[in-house]
Write a protein that holds these residues in place. Sequence first.
Motif: not given
Length: 147
Positions: A54-73, A76-80
């Motif tokens: 929504t704006s062309n500025k760089e911001i800090p984010v935290k990315m987390c692997i919230s779910e990892l099911i082999d061969n299914q799903r 990744v959640v990016t919070k800002y």
Amino acid sequence: MGKQLSFKHEFQYPVEDVYNVVKEQQLSFFQQYDHSIKELSKGIEINKQMYTKTSNKEIPVKMCISELIDNQRMEVVTKYHEGDIVTTYLFENINGKTRMTYIEENHFNKAMNEMNFYFVSFLYKWMYNRNIKKRMRYIESLLGEVN
């Protein structure tokens, strides 16, 4: 409230191969920001800078692997500060081939931010589809190298 975009692509390769290539790509991405990460697993987090839609500025984010099911799903959640972006990869076996669905869902803390996103979403959807198609071609090329 949220806005969801999705893209489906079929690969001529088994689910395990597609999942492993995508997982390796995600691991490599996380390792760029935290060299101590040796394996991708649920709960792994990194901090980085990124540009908003929504704006062309760089911001800090935290990315987390919230779910990892082999061969299914994989999710990744990016919070800002304006909310979060949930990116989901779904892997389905279709007669020995793979259908991968890539979903991006944007959630905003304030209605004004969501309204801003709706204004830019028409252009963003075009860019999103173009970039996802490029990414799928890249994954195809990696799968071709593996097989």
